[in-house]
Design an enzyme around this catalytic site. Structure first.
Site, PDB file in Angstrom:
ATOM      1  CG  HIS A   7     -37.737  35.032   3.367  1.00 17.77           C
ATOM      2  ND1 HIS A   7     -37.065  34.936   2.161  1.00 17.77           N
ATOM      3  CD2 HIS A   7     -37.817  33.767   3.849  1.00 17.77           C
ATOM      4  CE1 HIS A   7     -36.763  33.665   1.947  1.00 17.77           C
ATOM      5  NE2 HIS A   7     -37.210  32.936   2.944  1.00 17.77           N
ATOM      6  CD  GLU A   8     -38.420  32.479   7.574  1.00 19.87           C
ATOM      7  OE1 GLU A   8     -39.208  31.515   7.495  1.00 19.87           O
ATOM      8  OE2 GLU A   8     -37.275  32.438   7.086  1.00 19.87           O
ATOM      9  CG  HIS A  11     -41.402  30.514   3.739  1.00 14.39           C
ATOM     10  ND1 HIS A  11     -41.253  30.014   2.469  1.00 14.39           N
ATOM     11  CD2 HIS A  11     -40.166  30.958   4.109  1.00 14.39           C
ATOM     12  CE1 HIS A  11     -39.990  30.162   2.092  1.00 14.39           C
ATOM     13  NE2 HIS A  11     -39.308  30.737   3.058  1.00 14.39           N
ATOM     14  CG  ASP A  66     -36.756  29.276   1.227  1.00 15.72           C
ATOM     15  OD1 ASP A  66     -37.201  28.499   2.098  1.00 15.72           O
ATOM     16  OD2 ASP A  66     -36.662  30.497   1.385  1.00 15.72           O
TER      17      ASP A  66
HETATM   18 ZN   LIG Z   1     -37.304  30.931   3.214  1.00 14.97          ZN
END
Ligand SMILES: [Zn+2]
Length: 283
Positions: free
Chosen positions: A55-56, A59, A161
């Site tokens: 997930h990171e 980003h 987010d």
């Molecule tokens: Zn996030």
């Protein structure tokens, strides 16, 4: 504070903070308490945080696409943090950077769970495919973990987010400052809700998320306030005093107008609505 390096991904260092061990212990204890060996809890935790790292990375790689490097990714008990070199001030870029994290979790569900379900359902001709898959506890965990990561992160609770997406949508209409103020206010409401949920579900992690989330949200709001007032400053000669502007500082943490400290003569200028409102002379 002490962190250990787990490795590199796409040239970005992945670290785990020592407090993460507390979470491992907590999860193992909970699993043991529920009648397990503690192992399944720890395996699930590993699964959760593998998905968090991915997930990171979502980003970080989207930020890289917009020319913003990521210093590192660190895992804390309350989740992962990708430390970007800077925040994008373009709402569209911020929108894509914020949404790229949860999009990775949607992709994991789509790439892992859905094909597996379809293969059992169609190729093995098993009408009870879903019931069968439910027997595969780890697979269900994988779907569940990613679904929770998407839903939780997309709550409009700034600076999470969803809160960033919410702010990015408001910026074109309200400007960056007002949009951040509203997003931060909603973030505070969610922080209170997290504390209530923490008590109801007896989950201390939610309290930590509430505290650190609210703190980070207020920090970022202060930074946006500072940057916006700085940006609104008129050309130097428009100032009613001579001398060099040393810095622009908030009068108090809650003041809407920051003050400008001058070198010669020494004066504080209260700044508001893009113009100096009051000047205080310092003897
Ligand atoms: Zn996030």
């Amino acid at each position: 504070m002490r962190s250990w390096k787990l490795g590199n991904a796409f040239g970005i260092g992945i670290y785990v903070h020592w407090t993460f061990l507390l979470l491992v212990g907590f999860v193992a204890y909970k699993d043991y308490q529920a009648g397990g060996t503690g192992l399944f809890g720890v395996v699930t935790l590993g699964l959760v945080f593998t998905c968090v790292v991915l997930h990171e990375l979502g980003h970080a790689l989207m930020a890289r696409h917009f020319g913003i490097p990521t210093r590192d990714i660190t895992l804390y008990p309350i989740g992962g943090v990708a430390r970007l070199e800077r925040m994008s001030e373009r709402p569209l870029e911020e929108f894509w950077i914020a949404i790229a994290g949860p999009a990775v979790n949607v992709a994991i569900i789509a790439l892992v769970a859905v094909p597996l379900f379809l293969s059992v359902y169609f190729f093995e001709g098993n009408p009870n495919a879903w019931a069968d898959l439910r027997a595969n506890r780890l697979l269900v965990e994988l779907i569940g973990v990613n679904a929770v990561l998407v839903l939780f992160n997309m709550l409009p609770a700034f600076p999470m987010d969803g809160g960033r997406v919410f702010r990015a949508l408001l910026v074109p209409y309200l400007g960056r400052l007002r949009a951040t103020e509203i997003a931060a206010m909603l973030g505070t409401v969610f922080a209170v809700l997290f504390v209530v949920a923490a008590v109801v579900f007896m989950n201390p992690i939610l309290i930590l998320i509430a505290i650190f989330g609210r703190f980070a949200g207020q920090q970022e709001l202060a930074a946006v306030r500072y940057a916006e007032y700085h940006r609104q400053m008129p050309p130097f000669h428009a100032l009613p005093v001579h001398g060099e502007v040393l810095d622009v500082v908030p009068v108090s943490p809650h003041a809407d107008e920051p003050a400008m400290r001058m070198s010669e003569p020494r004066a504080w200028i209260i700044w508001g609505e893009g113009r100096p409102l009051t000047t205080y002379w310092i003897e």
